[in-house]
Design a protein around this motif. Structure first.
Motif, short mmCIF file in Angstrom:
data_model
loop_
_atom_site.label_atom_id
_atom_site.label_comp_id
_atom_site.label_asym_id
_atom_site.label_seq_id
_atom_site.Cartn_x
_atom_site.Cartn_y
_atom_site.Cartn_z
N GLU A 1 -3.78 58.73 -12.31
CA GLU A 1 -4.10 60.05 -12.86
C GLU A 1 -2.88 60.70 -13.50
O GLU A 1 -2.99 61.36 -14.53
CB GLU A 1 -4.66 60.95 -11.76
N ARG A 2 -1.71 60.53 -12.91
CA ARG A 2 -0.50 61.15 -13.45
C ARG A 2 -0.09 60.52 -14.77
O ARG A 2 0.35 61.21 -15.70
CB ARG A 2 0.64 61.05 -12.43
N ILE A 3 -0.21 59.21 -14.87
CA ILE A 3 0.14 58.53 -16.12
C ILE A 3 -0.84 58.92 -17.22
O ILE A 3 -0.46 59.15 -18.37
CB ILE A 3 0.17 57.00 -15.91
N ALA B 1 5.99 68.74 -20.40
CA ALA B 1 7.04 68.79 -19.38
C ALA B 1 6.47 68.65 -17.98
O ALA B 1 7.00 67.90 -17.14
CB ALA B 1 7.83 70.09 -19.51
N LYS B 2 5.38 69.36 -17.70
CA LYS B 2 4.77 69.28 -16.37
C LYS B 2 4.21 67.88 -16.11
O LYS B 2 4.36 67.33 -15.01
CB LYS B 2 3.64 70.32 -16.26
N ALA B 3 3.55 67.30 -17.13
CA ALA B 3 2.97 65.96 -16.97
C ALA B 3 4.06 64.92 -16.76
O ALA B 3 3.92 64.00 -15.95
CB ALA B 3 2.12 65.61 -18.18
N PHE B 4 5.17 65.07 -17.51
CA PHE B 4 6.28 64.12 -17.34
C PHE B 4 6.89 64.24 -15.95
O PHE B 4 7.20 63.23 -15.31
CB PHE B 4 7.35 64.37 -18.40
N ALA B 5 7.05 65.48 -15.49
CA ALA B 5 7.60 65.67 -14.15
C ALA B 5 6.70 65.03 -13.10
O ALA B 5 7.18 64.41 -12.13
CB ALA B 5 7.76 67.16 -13.86
N GLY B 6 5.39 65.14 -13.29
CA GLY B 6 4.46 64.54 -12.33
C GLY B 6 4.50 63.02 -12.36
O GLY B 6 4.35 62.36 -11.33
N ALA B 7 4.70 62.44 -13.56
CA ALA B 7 4.67 60.98 -13.70
C ALA B 7 6.05 60.35 -13.57
O ALA B 7 6.17 59.12 -13.59
CB ALA B 7 4.07 60.61 -15.05
N PHE B 8 7.10 61.16 -13.44
CA PHE B 8 8.47 60.63 -13.49
C PHE B 8 8.71 59.53 -12.47
O PHE B 8 9.26 58.46 -12.80
CB PHE B 8 9.47 61.77 -13.25
N TRP B 9 8.31 59.75 -11.22
CA TRP B 9 8.62 58.77 -10.18
C TRP B 9 7.87 57.46 -10.41
O TRP B 9 8.37 56.39 -10.05
CB TRP B 9 8.29 59.34 -8.81
N ALA B 10 6.69 57.57 -11.00
CA ALA B 10 5.95 56.35 -11.32
C ALA B 10 6.63 55.59 -12.46
O ALA B 10 6.82 54.37 -12.39
CB ALA B 10 4.52 56.71 -11.71
#
Length: 425
Positions: A75-77, A209-218
């Motif tokens: 979902e994050r990606i 920015a928010k979506a990237f922050a959410g997907a960063f660790w993935a």
């Protein structure tokens, strides 16, 4: 006589729908019995095919992908990809391709991509007004990018077969994978313009920015994998283990969507998937050994070289052969059986092994979306609740695009060899 029995049993097994691994095993056993060779040869050759250290990385990468997927990665990606391209005409189709490019950098398998991305995107696209056949087709086509962009299970197999550095194989697939993804995005956009597919409103830089922050660790997992390989501080197998531990920590402590009670089930499911791949490797190694003992590789090389020694024609012949094989045979089995003899043919006309390995894998990835046995087609048609025929018709423009990319990669070696030559000289 023995070779006739081998081929006949193999073809019959495929026609009646036996799993490819079982078909390879049964046909090989029939050959041994007919030729009077002790059956004990079979487990010996199976073990020899599986007893390769780099193959241990396959269970690790499968486990890492499953942990990240269950831990909230999909979902994050999708959200991140959608924030980038969702506002363009046909944006959900572009998001589908973009998500596959990002997701492929974690799982390394096309079927996992098709099932995970498709399970979210196909119903979402249908709900937003996209035709079901197009939704399934773009998902199936884009899933083939996964095993091209590193990490890649087929490229690990190729490294084990040929001795080519797995790190170089991963890098060799990076640019072709991106080119393939961009080409499918262009195709998606053109179809969307022609058929007036919907698009979403621009959500702003803040959403990116928010979506990237959410997907960063993935997304960081891909960086960890490549850093471990390129720096030389870890082998592919060690990198896969680190990726699995990382995925577990992210799912448990950062995303907090990975229940501890589900980890044993995920480990067992990953082990079953890896076992199926390694069993296929073992049986295919027996089958390949029989072909070598019957001098089939030499016969193939001699037949082609007697027809032409022109490098460009040989590349075309290899591409046609692998595209046809990919329509009927599972990718890993085809690689184990055909890669070594075709590599010898390629080297004979001065094709660089790394270049050949890249377009050979790309060839067989396209086979995952071609009838009658394209696995990703069946997966996506099932999710979309459609018969296979409309999905096959809808995927034709994407197949045409992917074949154009294949020809580009085949005839421009620098696309696959430049990045490895710079980063791993």
């Amino acid at each position: 006589m023995g070779l006739t029995i081998l081929i006949a049993v193999f073809v019959i097994g495929l026609v009646i729908g036996l799993p490819v691994a079982i078909t390879l095993g049964v046909s090989s056993l029939c050959y041994l019995l007919v030729m009077g060779i002790p059956p004990v040869v079979m487990p010996q050759k199976m073990y020899a095919g599986m007893d390769v250290f780099v193959l241990l990385s396959i269970p690790g990468f499968i486990l890492a992908g499953n942990l990240m997927n269950r831990g909230g990665i999909t979902e994050r990606i999708i959200r991140f990809a959608n924030s980038l391209v969702g506002w363009i005409r046909g944006g959900l189709g572009l998001t589908n391709v973009g998500a596959s490019m990002l997701f492929g950098g974690i799982t390394g398998t096309a079927v996992a991509d098709a099932a995970s991305i498709g399970g979210v995107m196909i119903p979402g696209m249908k709900k937003a007004g996209y035709p079901a056949d197009f939704s399934a087709a773009v998902t199936a086509a884009s899933s083939t990018v996964g095993p091209i962009i590193p990490p890649s299970v087929p490229m690990i197999i190729v490294g084990a077969l040929s001795g080519i550095s797995v790190g170089k194989m991963f890098l060799a697939g990076a640019i072709p994978g991106v080119v393939m993804g961009v080409a499918m995005m262009v195709t998606t956009y053109l179809i969307a313009r022609k058929k007036d597919f919907p698009r979403q409103e621009w959500q702003g830089v803040s959403e990116i920015a928010k979506a990237f922050a959410g997907a960063f660790w993935a997304l960081a997992m891909t960086g960890i994998i490549l850093y471990g390989l390129l720096s030389g501080i870890a082998t592919p197998t060690e990198t896969a283990v680190v990726a699995s531990v990382y995925a577990m920590i992210v799912g448990l402590l950062i995303y907090r969507e990975l229940p501890i009670r589900e980890i044993p089930t995920i480990v067992i499911d990953s082990a079953v998937s890896a076992t199926g791949i390694l069993l296929l490797v073992g049986f295919a190694n027996v089958f390949g050994w029989i072909l070598v003992s019957e001098r089939i590789p030499q016969a193939i090389a001699s037949a082609v070289l007697s027809f032409t020694e022109n490098k460009f024609l040989v590349i075309l012949i290899i591409n046609i052969l692998l595209l046809l094989v990919g329509m009927f045979m599972e990718t890993i089995a085809a690689l184990i059986i055909l890669f070594v003899p075709l590599l010898a043919l390629a080297v004979a006309v001065d094709i660089e092994p790394l270049h050949f390995a890249t377009f050979a894998v790309l060839n067989l990835m396209i086979g995952l979306t071609t009838p009658p046995l394209g696995v990703c087609l069946f997966v996506c048609a099932g999710i979309a609740r459609l018969p296979l025929t409309p999905v096959v018709i809808a995927i034709l423009p994407f197949l045409f695009t992917n074949i154009l990319v294949l020809l580009l990669v085949s005839y421009v070696p620098a696309i696959s060899t430049w990045l490895p030559s710079v980063l791993m000289p």
